[in-house]
Design a protein around this motif. Structure first.
Motif, PDB file in Angstrom:
ATOM      1  N   ARG A  78       0.833  -1.198   0.000  1.00 34.97           N
ATOM      2  CA  ARG A  78       0.000   0.000   0.000  1.00 34.97           C
ATOM      3  C   ARG A  78       0.869   1.249   0.000  1.00 34.97           C
ATOM      4  NH1 ARG A  78      -4.115  -1.822   4.809  1.00 34.97           N
ATOM      5  NH2 ARG A  78      -2.193  -2.783   5.582  1.00 34.97           N
ATOM      6  N   GLN A  79       0.301   2.350  -0.472  1.00 32.67           N
ATOM      7  CA  GLN A  79       0.971   3.635  -0.411  1.00 32.67           C
ATOM      8  C   GLN A  79       0.403   4.418   0.782  1.00 32.67           C
ATOM      9  OE1 GLN A  79       3.051   5.286  -3.362  1.00 32.67           O
ATOM     10  NE2 GLN A  79       2.030   4.381  -5.144  1.00 32.67           N
ATOM     11  N   PRO A  80       1.165   5.358   1.340  1.00 28.82           N
ATOM     12  CA  PRO A  80       0.709   6.074   2.539  1.00 28.82           C
ATOM     13  C   PRO A  80      -0.679   6.680   2.372  1.00 28.82           C
ATOM     14  CG  PRO A  80       3.006   6.547   2.139  1.00 28.82           C
ATOM     15  CD  PRO A  80       2.528   5.755   0.953  1.00 28.82           C
ATOM     16  N   LYS A 102      -5.667   2.352   1.459  1.00 27.66           N
ATOM     17  CA  LYS A 102      -6.103   1.077   2.033  1.00 27.66           C
ATOM     18  C   LYS A 102      -5.969  -0.071   1.048  1.00 27.66           C
ATOM     19  CE  LYS A 102      -9.413   3.176   5.251  1.00 27.66           C
ATOM     20  NZ  LYS A 102     -10.836   3.221   5.690  1.00 27.66           N
ATOM     21  N   TYR A 127       3.613  -0.857   3.703  1.00 27.16           N
ATOM     22  CA  TYR A 127       3.522   0.428   3.006  1.00 27.16           C
ATOM     23  C   TYR A 127       4.847   0.730   2.298  1.00 27.16           C
ATOM     24  CZ  TYR A 127      -0.825   1.223   5.465  1.00 27.16           C
ATOM     25  OH  TYR A 127      -2.122   1.114   5.926  1.00 27.16           O
ATOM     26  N   ARG A 187       4.812  10.066  -3.819  1.00 22.95           N
ATOM     27  CA  ARG A 187       4.281   8.716  -3.998  1.00 22.95           C
ATOM     28  C   ARG A 187       5.123   8.009  -5.052  1.00 22.95           C
ATOM     29  NH1 ARG A 187      -0.718   7.926  -1.984  1.00 22.95           N
ATOM     30  NH2 ARG A 187      -1.298   6.308  -3.472  1.00 22.95           N
ATOM     31  N   ASP A 203       4.254   0.147   8.905  1.00 25.57           N
ATOM     32  CA  ASP A 203       3.063   0.921   9.240  1.00 25.57           C
ATOM     33  C   ASP A 203       2.926   2.112   8.303  1.00 25.57           C
ATOM     34  OD1 ASP A 203       2.266  -0.511  11.747  1.00 25.57           O
ATOM     35  OD2 ASP A 203       4.239   0.193  12.412  1.00 25.57           O
ATOM     36  N   ASP A 204       1.736   2.699   8.300  1.00 28.22           N
ATOM     37  CA  ASP A 204       1.474   3.890   7.496  1.00 28.22           C
ATOM     38  C   ASP A 204       2.144   5.093   8.160  1.00 28.22           C
ATOM     39  OD1 ASP A 204       0.492   6.064   6.113  1.00 28.22           O
ATOM     40  OD2 ASP A 204      -1.595   5.414   6.174  1.00 28.22           O
TER      41      ASP A 204
END
Length: 509
Positions: A15-17, A20, A54, A459, A473-474
């Protein structure tokens, strides 16, 4: 010849920051080729399942003295000394218990006792002052040289002064260029020893998500890095800075900022032209508009005409200037020179800036290469020396609002080579000491700090170099204390794992 490109790779279920949905990041020939929904049209490339972790653009430290950083980890640590007396007590205890190694000793001259080298002292707020007699009494004839945390000062004893042929007064202190020269001399250790330390420091940086550094070691650094790469260095990209005394050599060899260095396996590039025009806050040599409480305005070490001439030469040679300016008067001089020379570039540190000069950073298209951790380390010294003007000290928000490009770094060994330490300081203006935020109006957001640590990349996108950090983690959602020490699961440079969480992350899907 460049190193062969890493095999094609898919980073799956990532996932990207702030997001979801899980994605697949496809990497081909060291570049992000496409980003798709997870499990959608995976090719036959190697696939690594990242389990919903992430991914962010890989992080850069824009201002490092890499050899000094690697050496600092292997010398006497004086960073916790609260006084000159504390500092000499640390040295005395190390002598007494015999916990000394080649790392501490520095140069061994002709078989005599090698020099004891300490690092990291901060004398700006000490109630007592360093003296030659104090250090002589603690070392009893053993040569000793103690390097300040900002590298702008060296405190040495009589035996060291005699060994290195330098004159010191009753303070035992060398400042600015004499201190830099002695620091270089103290670094003359066997290449194999220093290179091993640098490799270890780079591996630790990769474990924090770092993919590249701008190295401002005060020497001709190209051959040094080529030797390290030929010896197996692979952890980071390196842009090696050049100093004015080497500019003519660089021009003769047709070097330009941003140019790949042949033989560097795609990891080495020519960095900026580094020009120091003032000193530092700790030594009270940063060049300021108003006088310091003890008197004097600091030092302008390069005159205004000389600086303008250097920037013109840089423009003609294809070098991006990186001008060290800490005091508000030094920043004014640097801005004037950039404007007169008609060249864009970087101002390193920009720690103290006049209100009327902020807008000039944006108008001139300049990058402010800043070290946010210094704001916390130096807050007491800034309050003591810059009085009621510290609302414009370490002014990250004001610089960004004025249109400057921010580039975050550490100035290691002045602060740790850890971008999360820098980003935490930039976003909270507070540290682990429990004190409240210092001028929180100058804080920036996490999104801004991440971009300033990744050369503007917010990104991961198709077409980007596959320089990536993978986090557990995000980074936009974790508490501040987690963000400051963010767990990094993996790091890739050009699609090649430089850190894989101890071998537990890069598992096949």
């Amino acid at each position: 010849m460049p190193e062969p490109a890493a095999p094609d790779l898919v980073l799956a279920s990532v996932r990207q920051p702030g997001g979801k949905d899980c994605l697949d990041i496809h990497i081909a020939r060291g570049v992000v080729s496409r980003i798709t929904a997870a499990d959608e049209h995976r090719s036959g490339a190697r696939t690594v399942d990242l389990g919903g972790r992430y991914a962010i653009p890989g992080l850069w430290d824009e201002h490092v003295h890499m050899t000094q950083w690697a050496m600092a980890a292997n010398r006497i640590d004086l960073s916790h000394a609260a006084s000159a007396r504390d500092a000499v007590d640390v040295v005395r205890s190390r002598l007494a218990d015999g916990r000394l190694s080649v790392a501490v000793h520095g140069e061994n001259d002709g078989g005599s006792d090698p020099t004891l080298v300490g690092v990291g002292f901060r004398d700006a707020l000490w109630a007592d002052v360093p003296s030659l007699a104090m250090l002589d009494a603690a070392t009893q004839g053993r040569p000793a040289a103690l390097i300040s945390h900002d590298l702008h000062c060296v405190w040495l004893n009589s035996a060291a002064a005699k060994r290195y042929g330098v004159h010191v007064d009753a303070s035992g202190l060398l400042r600015e260029e004499p201190a830099f020269a002695l620091t270089r001399e103290l670094g003359r250790l066997p290449d194999a020893v220093v290179d091993a330390w640098v490799d270890e420091a780079a591996r630790k940086a990769a474990a924090r998500g770092v993919v590249g550094i701008v190295d401002f070691e005060m020497t001709w650094n190209r051959e040094v890095w080529l030797r390290r790469v030929s010896g197996g260095f692979r952890s980071l990209r390196v842009e090696a800075g050049v100093y004015p005394e080497h500019l003519d050599r660089a021009r003769r060899e047709a070097m330009r900022t941003g140019q790949d260095i042949p033989g560097g396996n795609g990891l080495l590039r020519v960095g900026p032209l580094k020009v120091l025009i003032d000193g530092s806050l700790n030594t009270r040599t940063a060049y300021c508009v108003d006088p310091y409480p003890h008197g004097g305005r600091g030092l302008l070490t390069v005159s205004e005409p000389e600086l303008l001439a250097l920037l013109v030469r840089a423009r003609e040679a294809g070098f991006v200037p990186a001008v060290h300016a800490i005091g508000d008067a030094a920043n004014q001089v640097a801005l004037d020179a950039f404007e007169a020379a008609g060249i864009r570039g970087r101002i390193e540190h920009a720690q103290f800036v006049r209100q009327e000069d902020f807008a000039r950073f944006g108008r001139l298209g300049l990058t402010a290469s800043v070290q946010p951790a210094h704001a916390l380390d130096d807050r007491d010294a800034a309050d003591a020396n810059w009085g009621d003007r510290t609302d414009r000290a370490f002014p990250l928000r004001s610089l960004l609002a004025a249109g400057a490009t921010l580039a975050l770094g550490s100035d290691a060994p002045v602060a740790p080579l850890d971008p999360w330490t820098a980003m935490s300081a930039a976003t909270t203006r507070s540290g682990p000491d429990g004190r409240g935020p210092w001028h929180p109006e100058q804080a920036i957001t996490r999104e801004e700090a991440l971009a300033a640590s990744a050369r503007g990349r917010r990104r991961i996108r198709a077409g980007d170099p596959a320089d990536i950090a993978v986090l557990n983690d995000d980074p936009l959602g974790v508490p501040h204390e987690v963000f400051a020490s963010m767990p990094v699961a993996a790091t890739l440079v050009a699609g090649r794992f430089t850190y894989d969480g101890g071998g537990t992350v890069a598992s096949e899907a």
